[in-house]
Design an enzyme around this catalytic site. Structure first.
Site, mmCIF file in Angstrom:
data_model
loop_
_atom_site.group_PDB
_atom_site.id
_atom_site.type_symbol
_atom_site.label_atom_id
_atom_site.label_comp_id
_atom_site.label_asym_id
_atom_site.label_seq_id
_atom_site.Cartn_x
_atom_site.Cartn_y
_atom_site.Cartn_z
ATOM 1 N N HIS A 238 19.926 -20.308 -20.355
ATOM 2 C CA HIS A 238 21.147 -20.941 -19.813
ATOM 3 C C HIS A 238 22.389 -20.119 -20.105
ATOM 4 O O HIS A 238 22.599 -19.626 -21.205
ATOM 5 C CB HIS A 238 21.297 -22.394 -20.268
ATOM 6 C CG HIS A 238 21.553 -22.610 -21.732
ATOM 7 N ND1 HIS A 238 22.810 -22.635 -22.277
ATOM 8 C CD2 HIS A 238 20.701 -22.848 -22.760
ATOM 9 C CE1 HIS A 238 22.732 -22.885 -23.566
ATOM 10 N NE2 HIS A 238 21.458 -23.003 -23.898
ATOM 11 N N ASP A 250 23.100 -18.732 -28.503
ATOM 12 C CA ASP A 250 22.860 -19.911 -27.645
ATOM 13 C C ASP A 250 23.790 -19.873 -26.441
ATOM 14 O O ASP A 250 24.906 -20.379 -26.503
ATOM 15 C CB ASP A 250 23.083 -21.185 -28.464
ATOM 16 C CG ASP A 250 22.648 -22.427 -27.716
ATOM 17 O OD1 ASP A 250 21.958 -22.309 -26.696
ATOM 18 O OD2 ASP A 250 23.003 -23.532 -28.171
ATOM 19 N N GLU A 284 23.358 -26.477 -19.438
ATOM 20 C CA GLU A 284 22.313 -26.979 -20.334
ATOM 21 C C GLU A 284 22.915 -27.817 -21.453
ATOM 22 O O GLU A 284 22.371 -28.828 -21.854
ATOM 23 C CB GLU A 284 21.515 -25.809 -20.941
ATOM 24 C CG GLU A 284 20.276 -26.228 -21.722
ATOM 25 C CD GLU A 284 20.525 -26.576 -23.177
ATOM 26 O OE1 GLU A 284 19.657 -27.190 -23.802
ATOM 27 O OE2 GLU A 284 21.610 -26.262 -23.711
ATOM 28 N N GLU A 285 24.078 -27.380 -21.953
ATOM 29 C CA GLU A 285 24.595 -27.977 -23.183
ATOM 30 C C GLU A 285 25.056 -29.421 -23.036
ATOM 31 O O GLU A 285 24.853 -30.222 -23.943
ATOM 32 C CB GLU A 285 25.759 -27.135 -23.736
ATOM 33 C CG GLU A 285 25.357 -25.727 -24.174
ATOM 34 C CD GLU A 285 24.446 -25.702 -25.389
ATOM 35 O OE1 GLU A 285 24.058 -26.780 -25.881
ATOM 36 O OE2 GLU A 285 24.114 -24.588 -25.842
ATOM 37 N N ASP A 312 15.367 -20.231 -25.220
ATOM 38 C CA ASP A 312 16.583 -20.908 -25.681
ATOM 39 C C ASP A 312 16.482 -21.215 -27.171
ATOM 40 O O ASP A 312 16.873 -22.284 -27.622
ATOM 41 C CB ASP A 312 16.810 -22.189 -24.859
ATOM 42 C CG ASP A 312 18.175 -22.808 -25.141
ATOM 43 O OD1 ASP A 312 19.031 -22.125 -25.740
ATOM 44 O OD2 ASP A 312 18.379 -23.978 -24.778
ATOM 45 N N HIS A 383 25.979 -23.553 -32.027
ATOM 46 C CA HIS A 383 27.109 -24.431 -31.663
ATOM 47 C C HIS A 383 28.299 -24.306 -32.614
ATOM 48 O O HIS A 383 29.003 -25.294 -32.853
ATOM 49 C CB HIS A 383 26.671 -25.913 -31.603
ATOM 50 C CG HIS A 383 25.628 -26.205 -30.572
ATOM 51 N ND1 HIS A 383 25.155 -27.461 -30.325
ATOM 52 C CD2 HIS A 383 24.967 -25.389 -29.706
ATOM 53 C CE1 HIS A 383 24.244 -27.426 -29.358
ATOM 54 N NE2 HIS A 383 24.107 -26.169 -28.969
HETATM 55 ZN ZN ZN Z 1 20.816 -23.462 -25.813
#
Ligand code: ZN
Length: 420
Positions: A238, A250, A284-285, A312, A383
């Site tokens: 993603h 990520d 995606e998030e 991922d 994140h």
């Molecule tokens: Zn991810």
């Protein structure tokens, strides 16, 4: 493919551009639009047979300014990072006493004490799947008992005062209250204060809000199969990220892994029997709208997908794959991954393998695989503002590229196909 992957730095240079020059890429942001346009343009120059952007409507959440401070028992600033999807506070903020709970059972045991307070979920990290529930569902669980806001201990095993964001979902039967993550250090501090009988009060102020949906896109690039062009091996990751850090692990790294795996096949002049399709999913998030849009746009051709593979889990030393497929598929892939012996990435987890972006395809009967890397440090950066390029070793990226290129090529080129 192995040799090409380990001696070509294109993927790392592109990941550096994506992370340093485009930056983080939350759905609805100008940066995500820029990343999509950039990827399409670069892919067109790579010599793929087809490159396109498939439109997707995505939710738009904007963080705005946010700040917090401890008011009692001492006065000091408090580091917070709002949880994606959260509502904001009134302009003056919310000031209230904090009650620390260690899990949902603890919350319910103290149900009578929660009204009017800020609930701080201080759950120790066990696994991501288990601990992330407090970030996702903590706000509504606390709001049902009358809480005015929640602070959630960041979801990770260790911290250097690093708050993590992520997504929440509000339940329909609870008031929507503001939710932010605090660092492990601060959650532990509040727990110690509470245990000593000290009253903790904080003020939190957040401008977070949700805007109207916006147009985004999944980026798709293909190597057309020589004999069975309608049959597809999908390689996905993603392109969107959270709005802090640079989305390097990520999932910028995952995007460059799958993209480069296919590009090297083109560069070497290899043409497998089936089509290899790279998909850089959007959103995606905080919505997985790219995943659902792809599955619904390609629903009629779902059975043409021989395998969908997702990366991922960050860009670290490859370990192998997980697989969800029937016995024949599992045994084929068990053989194929032996080709990764030089990388020591031959481990196949046959209890299942997928990912958020290919899950809807799995539900349509497509066999799925999740790429697995050494996850020891992933949730240190995940994140957070620390998810930047310096956390990625070029050699690890190259080994990930090699693993995906080899497995995708062989799956696209073997004579037989198998069912889920
Ligand atoms: Zn991810």
């Amino acid at each position: 493919l192995l040799g090409a992957a380990l001696t070509d730095d294109t993927a790392y240079r592109r990941l550096a551009f994506l992370t340093d020059r485009i930056g983080n890429r939350l759905s609805g942001s100008a940066a995500l639009d820029a990343a999509i346009s950039w990827a399409v343009k670069e892919m067109q120059s790579d010599g793929f047979d087809a490159v396109r952007a498939e439109p997707v409507q995505v939710p738009v959440w904007v963080r705005g300014a946010e700040s917090a401070e401890v008011l009692e028992p001492i006065v000091r600033p408090l580091t917070v990072l709002g949880i994606g999807g959260s509502v904001g506070t009134p302009p003056a903020g919310i000031s209230a006493e904090v009650i620390v709970v260690s899990n949902f059972d603890d919350l319910n045991a103290r149900a009578e004490q929660v009204r009017g307070k800020i609930v701080c979920f201080n759950a120790r990290f066990t696994s991501y799947g288990e601990t992330v529930r407090y970030r996702g569902a903590g706000a509504s669980a606390a709001a049902r008992l009358g809480a005015v806001a929640v602070l959630v201990r960041s979801v990770g095993p260790v911290s250097l005062h690093t708050p993590h964001t992520g997504a929440l979902s509000y339940a329909s039967d609870a008031p929507r209250i503001p939710a932010a993550c605090v660092t492990i250090e601060d959650a532990e501090t509040f727990a110690r204060m509470q245990a000593r009988g000290e009253r903790v009060r904080v003020r939190i102020s957040m401008e977070a809000r949700t805007l109207a949906d916006a147009l985004s896109a999944n980026v798709v690039a293909e190597i057309r199969g020589a004999e069975r062009p309608d049959e597809v091996v999908l390689l996905g990751a993603h392109l969107d990220s959270w709005d802090v850090g640079a989305g390097a692990h990520d999932d910028g790294g995952g995007c460059l892994q799958v993209w480069e795996a296919a590009r090297l096949i083109v560069r070497l002049g290899l043409r497998p029997r089936r089509t290899i399709r790279v998909v850089l999913f959007t959103n995606e998030e905080n919505g997985a709208r790219g995943a659902t849009a792809y599955a619904s746009a390609h629903r009629a051709k779902a059975s043409d997908h021989v395998m969908a593979i997702e990366s991922d889990g960050g860009t670290f030393k490859p370990v192998g794959f997980g697989i969800t497929a029937g016995p024949r598929g599992r045994s084929y892939v068990q053989e194929i991954v032996q080709l990764l012996a030089p990388l020591e990435a031959t481990d196949l987890d046959t209890t299942g393998g997928s990912g958020t972006d290919i899950e809807p395809l799995g539900k349509l009967g497509v066999p799925t695989m999740g790429f697995r890397v050494d996850g020891t440090h992933y949730f240190h950066y995940h994140h957070t503002a620390a998810d930047t390029l310096d956390k990625i070793r070029p050699r690890d990226l190259a080994e990930c590229v090699a693993s995906l290129a080899i497995v995708a090529f062989v799956l696209a080129d073997i004579k037989e196909r198998f069912e889920q």
